[in-house]
Scaffold this motif. Structure first.
Motif, short mmCIF file in Angstrom:
data_model
loop_
_atom_site.label_atom_id
_atom_site.label_comp_id
_atom_site.label_asym_id
_atom_site.label_seq_id
_atom_site.Cartn_x
_atom_site.Cartn_y
_atom_site.Cartn_z
N SER A 90 -64.21 71.74 30.02
CA SER A 90 -64.78 70.42 29.77
C SER A 90 -63.99 69.37 30.54
O SER A 90 -62.79 69.50 30.77
CB SER A 90 -64.72 70.11 28.27
OG SER A 90 -65.02 68.74 28.05
N LEU A 91 -64.66 68.30 30.93
CA LEU A 91 -63.99 67.20 31.60
C LEU A 91 -63.26 66.32 30.60
O LEU A 91 -62.52 65.42 30.99
CB LEU A 91 -65.00 66.37 32.39
CG LEU A 91 -65.67 67.07 33.57
CD1 LEU A 91 -66.69 66.15 34.22
CD2 LEU A 91 -64.67 67.54 34.59
N GLY A 92 -63.47 66.53 29.31
CA GLY A 92 -62.77 65.76 28.29
C GLY A 92 -63.58 64.58 27.80
O GLY A 92 -64.06 64.56 26.68
N LYS A 93 -63.74 63.56 28.63
CA LYS A 93 -64.54 62.40 28.26
C LYS A 93 -65.20 61.83 29.50
O LYS A 93 -64.77 62.09 30.63
CB LYS A 93 -63.67 61.34 27.58
CG LYS A 93 -62.54 60.80 28.45
CD LYS A 93 -61.72 59.77 27.68
CE LYS A 93 -60.60 59.22 28.55
NZ LYS A 93 -59.81 58.18 27.82
N ASN A 94 -66.23 61.03 29.28
CA ASN A 94 -66.99 60.50 30.40
C ASN A 94 -66.24 59.39 31.14
O ASN A 94 -65.52 58.59 30.53
CB ASN A 94 -68.35 59.97 29.92
CG ASN A 94 -69.30 61.10 29.59
OD1 ASN A 94 -69.27 62.14 30.23
ND2 ASN A 94 -70.13 60.90 28.58
N ASP A 95 -66.42 59.37 32.44
CA ASP A 95 -65.80 58.39 33.32
C ASP A 95 -66.76 57.21 33.46
O ASP A 95 -67.87 57.36 33.95
CB ASP A 95 -65.54 59.06 34.68
CG ASP A 95 -64.94 58.12 35.70
OD1 ASP A 95 -64.73 56.94 35.39
OD2 ASP A 95 -64.70 58.57 36.83
N PRO A 96 -66.36 56.00 33.04
CA PRO A 96 -67.24 54.84 33.14
C PRO A 96 -67.66 54.53 34.58
O PRO A 96 -68.75 54.01 34.81
CB PRO A 96 -66.42 53.70 32.53
CG PRO A 96 -65.00 54.18 32.54
CD PRO A 96 -65.07 55.66 32.40
N LYS A 97 -66.81 54.85 35.56
CA LYS A 97 -67.18 54.61 36.95
C LYS A 97 -68.33 55.52 37.37
O LYS A 97 -69.23 55.11 38.11
CB LYS A 97 -65.97 54.83 37.87
CG LYS A 97 -64.86 53.81 37.68
CD LYS A 97 -63.70 54.08 38.64
CE LYS A 97 -62.59 53.07 38.44
NZ LYS A 97 -61.44 53.34 39.37
N ASP A 116 -76.82 61.68 30.19
CA ASP A 116 -76.13 61.04 29.07
C ASP A 116 -75.90 61.95 27.87
O ASP A 116 -74.85 61.91 27.25
CB ASP A 116 -76.90 59.78 28.63
CG ASP A 116 -76.34 58.52 29.29
OD1 ASP A 116 -75.18 58.56 29.71
OD2 ASP A 116 -77.06 57.52 29.37
N ASN A 117 -76.88 62.76 27.52
CA ASN A 117 -76.77 63.59 26.33
C ASN A 117 -76.30 65.01 26.62
O ASN A 117 -75.79 65.68 25.73
CB ASN A 117 -78.11 63.64 25.59
CG ASN A 117 -78.52 62.28 25.04
OD1 ASN A 117 -77.68 61.51 24.58
ND2 ASN A 117 -79.80 61.98 25.11
N ASP A 118 -76.51 65.48 27.84
CA ASP A 118 -76.29 66.89 28.14
C ASP A 118 -75.02 67.19 28.92
O ASP A 118 -74.66 68.35 29.07
CB ASP A 118 -77.50 67.44 28.93
CG ASP A 118 -78.78 67.36 28.13
OD1 ASP A 118 -78.70 67.56 26.90
OD2 ASP A 118 -79.84 67.10 28.72
N PHE A 119 -74.34 66.16 29.43
CA PHE A 119 -73.19 66.39 30.29
C PHE A 119 -72.03 65.46 30.00
O PHE A 119 -72.20 64.35 29.49
CB PHE A 119 -73.58 66.18 31.77
CG PHE A 119 -74.54 67.19 32.31
CD1 PHE A 119 -74.09 68.38 32.86
CD2 PHE A 119 -75.91 66.96 32.27
CE1 PHE A 119 -74.96 69.31 33.37
CE2 PHE A 119 -76.80 67.90 32.77
CZ PHE A 119 -76.33 69.07 33.32
N LEU A 120 -70.84 65.93 30.38
CA LEU A 120 -69.69 65.06 30.58
C LEU A 120 -69.55 64.89 32.09
O LEU A 120 -69.81 65.82 32.85
CB LEU A 120 -68.43 65.69 30.00
CG LEU A 120 -68.40 65.83 28.48
CD1 LEU A 120 -67.16 66.61 28.05
CD2 LEU A 120 -68.44 64.48 27.79
#
Length: 225
Positions: A28-35, A132-136
């Motif tokens: 997992s990437l951990g959390k989403n990157d706002p950029k 948005d719902n399926d990926f990090l």
């Protein structure tokens, strides 16, 4: 026949059923990157502003341990939720109620009802906010190819039961359109979809999104509705 159906379905499903090393971990990437979200939201906003999209693409198939190395060309037509994909004697058509999958080599069309659930993936969702719902996701920087600046984004599925573990997306920074997508399967396959031509608001008639059996003499119909 099965390989062809898998490849074409892979395009429609945005790689949900296809993609590199079988030994690679599905981390997992951990959390989403706002950029990264800013970039992806820009692609989504741009697509939603268009009445139609016509795109040509090249699909590169790389099998595990160099078992397969193939390149195919195709086209996709999108008008709202309706779409048509044409590739190497195959077609997938949907008017958002009914879908038709045609195989030229056996002159057969399979008809089914469209899955209206939010989990279903279509070409329209590929260009909008499927992520948005399926990926990090995270932004891995920028590269320049053939005079174009590409923003490189890595996505990992939140559902680890998927048979792919990573998707790399390159976005044309200037035009805010998808330029390339590479899907990595757990079984070792890799599928790269490269958009070679993107035509916004091109002339597309509604009858393109239905299957006319009269134009396919002797076609065998498999109706699964």
């Amino acid at each position: 026949m099965m390989m062809k159906k898998t490849v074409l379905t892979g395009l429609i499903m945005c790689g949900m059923v296809i993609g590199a090393s079988a030994q690679a971990p599905a981390q997992s990437l951990g959390k989403n990157d706002p950029k990264a979200k800013v970039v992806l939201d820009g692609v989504s906003k741009r697509f939603k502003s268009l009445k139609t999209v016509i795109a040509n693409f090249i699909l590169k198939v790389e099998g595990a341990n160099n078992s397969v190395n193939d390149t195919k060309k195709g086209s996709v037509y999108v008008k709202g939720p309706k779409y048509k994909v044409i590739m190497d004697g195959q077609e997938i058509i949907s008017d958002n109620k009914t879908s038709w999958t045609y195989a030229k080599d056996v002159n057969e069309v399979t008809i089914s009802n469209v899955d209206q659930s939010n989990s279903s993936m279509t070409p329209a969702k590929i260009f909008t906010n499927f992520y948005d719902n399926d990926f990090l996701y995270r932004l891995n920087g920028e590269t320049t190819e053939k005079g174009k600046v590409l923003q490189n984004i890595e996505l990992t599925p939140t559902d680890k039961s998927k048979n792919f573990f990573k998707v790399l997306v390159d976005v044309d920074k200037k035009n805010q359109t998808l330029a390339r997508m590479k899907v990595f399967e757990k079984n070792g396959n890799r599928y790269t979809y490269e958009i070679t031509n993107f035509t916004p608001n091109g002339a597309v008639k509604d009858d393109l999104f239905t299957f006319d059996a009269k134009k396919y003499p002797g076609v065998e119909v498999v109706d699964l509705r």
